[in-house]
Scaffold this motif. Sequence first.
Motif, PDB file in Angstrom:
ATOM      1  N   ALA A  52       0.849  -1.190   0.000  1.00 23.93           N
ATOM      2  CA  ALA A  52       0.000   0.000   0.000  1.00 23.93           C
ATOM      3  C   ALA A  52       0.883   1.238   0.000  1.00 23.93           C
ATOM      4  CB  ALA A  52      -0.917   0.003   1.212  1.00 23.93           C
ATOM      5  N   ARG A  68       0.057   4.408   1.083  1.00 26.15           N
ATOM      6  CA  ARG A  68      -0.195   5.425   2.103  1.00 26.15           C
ATOM      7  C   ARG A  68      -0.272   4.824   3.501  1.00 26.15           C
ATOM      8  NH1 ARG A  68      -4.793   9.087  -0.904  1.00 26.15           N
ATOM      9  NH2 ARG A  68      -3.530   9.610  -2.721  1.00 26.15           N
ATOM     10  N   CYS A  69       0.656   3.982   3.796  1.00 25.12           N
ATOM     11  CA  CYS A  69       0.678   3.236   5.055  1.00 25.12           C
ATOM     12  C   CYS A  69       1.940   3.602   5.819  1.00 25.12           C
ATOM     13  CB  CYS A  69       0.661   1.737   4.728  1.00 25.12           C
ATOM     14  SG  CYS A  69       0.854   0.621   6.119  1.00 25.12           S
ATOM     15  N   GLY A  70       1.884   3.494   7.123  1.00 26.74           N
ATOM     16  CA  GLY A  70       3.088   3.721   7.917  1.00 26.74           C
ATOM     17  C   GLY A  70       4.204   2.756   7.570  1.00 26.74           C
ATOM     18  N   THR A  94       4.784   1.754   4.422  1.00 23.51           N
ATOM     19  CA  THR A  94       5.137   1.963   3.018  1.00 23.51           C
ATOM     20  C   THR A  94       6.643   2.064   2.780  1.00 23.51           C
ATOM     21  OG1 THR A  94       2.985   2.932   2.539  1.00 23.51           O
ATOM     22  CG2 THR A  94       4.767   3.454   1.003  1.00 23.51           C
ATOM     23  N   ASN A 142      -6.331  -2.359  -0.958  1.00 19.70           N
ATOM     24  CA  ASN A 142      -6.906  -1.159  -0.341  1.00 19.70           C
ATOM     25  C   ASN A 142      -7.834  -1.510   0.822  1.00 19.70           C
ATOM     26  OD1 ASN A 142      -7.198   1.692  -0.265  1.00 19.70           O
ATOM     27  ND2 ASN A 142      -9.183   1.521  -1.284  1.00 19.70           N
ATOM     28  N   PHE A 163      -7.098  -2.008   4.056  1.00 20.21           N
ATOM     29  CA  PHE A 163      -6.688  -1.589   5.390  1.00 20.21           C
ATOM     30  C   PHE A 163      -6.706  -0.061   5.468  1.00 20.21           C
ATOM     31  CE2 PHE A 163      -4.796  -5.700   4.444  1.00 20.21           C
ATOM     32  CZ  PHE A 163      -5.331  -6.458   5.481  1.00 20.21           C
ATOM     33  N   GLN A 193      -5.659   2.557   2.432  1.00 18.00           N
ATOM     34  CA  GLN A 193      -4.301   3.065   2.274  1.00 18.00           C
ATOM     35  C   GLN A 193      -3.687   2.807   0.899  1.00 18.00           C
ATOM     36  OE1 GLN A 193      -2.240   1.569   5.773  1.00 18.00           O
ATOM     37  NE2 GLN A 193      -3.093   3.215   7.009  1.00 18.00           N
ATOM     38  N   GLU A 194      -4.473   2.251  -0.030  1.00 19.92           N
ATOM     39  CA  GLU A 194      -4.035   2.097  -1.423  1.00 19.92           C
ATOM     40  C   GLU A 194      -5.186   2.507  -2.332  1.00 19.92           C
ATOM     41  OE1 GLU A 194      -1.841   2.474  -3.651  1.00 19.92           O
ATOM     42  OE2 GLU A 194      -0.618   0.778  -3.053  1.00 19.92           O
ATOM     43  N   TRP A 205      -2.380  -6.882   8.086  1.00 19.07           N
ATOM     44  CA  TRP A 205      -2.177  -5.495   7.685  1.00 19.07           C
ATOM     45  C   TRP A 205      -1.382  -5.481   6.381  1.00 19.07           C
ATOM     46  CZ3 TRP A 205      -4.924  -1.725   9.501  1.00 19.07           C
ATOM     47  CH2 TRP A 205      -4.560  -0.398   9.240  1.00 19.07           C
ATOM     48  N   ASN A 206      -1.149  -4.306   5.852  1.00 20.54           N
ATOM     49  CA  ASN A 206      -0.313  -4.152   4.671  1.00 20.54           C
ATOM     50  C   ASN A 206       1.093  -4.690   4.953  1.00 20.54           C
ATOM     51  OD1 ASN A 206      -2.334  -2.559   3.235  1.00 20.54           O
ATOM     52  ND2 ASN A 206      -1.831  -0.941   4.681  1.00 20.54           N
ATOM     53  N   GLN A 257       5.048  -6.167  10.297  1.00 18.86           N
ATOM     54  CA  GLN A 257       6.071  -5.375  10.960  1.00 18.86           C
ATOM     55  C   GLN A 257       7.487  -5.894  10.729  1.00 18.86           C
ATOM     56  OE1 GLN A 257       3.234  -6.513  12.500  1.00 18.86           O
ATOM     57  NE2 GLN A 257       2.158  -4.565  12.403  1.00 18.86           N
TER      58      GLN A 257
END
Length: 167
Positions: A38, A40-42, A44, A70, A72, A75-76, A130-131, A150
């Motif tokens: 994605a 627009r994710c933390g 990314t 998209n 989550f 964010q995409e 999550w992404n 993570q």
Amino acid sequence: MTTTDDSFPLDVEIGALTGGPAELKQYAGRPVLVVNVASRCGLTPQYAGLERLQERFAERGFTVLGVPCNQFLGQEPGSAEEIAAFCSATYGVSFPLTEKVEVNGEGRHPLYERLTGSADAEGHSGDIRWNFEKFLIGRDGRVAARFSPQTEPEAAEVVAAIERAIG
């Protein structure tokens, strides 16, 4: 670690981000790191590590396969063109990207139907959390490892698993 579906996980139809089929069968016999991505994710910035893995191991038959999603927190949200432009301009992504798909729920893409039966080192299987959740598919076509979102792409455990898969 094995998948609950013994068929080759990449033996499914999915479009390429830029149109047409992604032709995943071309990766049969090659190690592939499948990652739902994605823009627009933390997480990314993991694109940079994924690209470095691609550059480091591509000559040995390995590839990263980015799968935009998209699901989550939206964010995409971009179009295929916007995603491709972002990945190229921001992170210099050279690895292949598929069309945007759903990885969870009733609309889950068949690729993720096959992948999500595999557990990670902590025993998590099932839905994508999550992404940037990562699945390493070995040369034998089976899921060799699953890594949490993570887990950085260049973490020691990811690199070691890729090295083992490359052989």
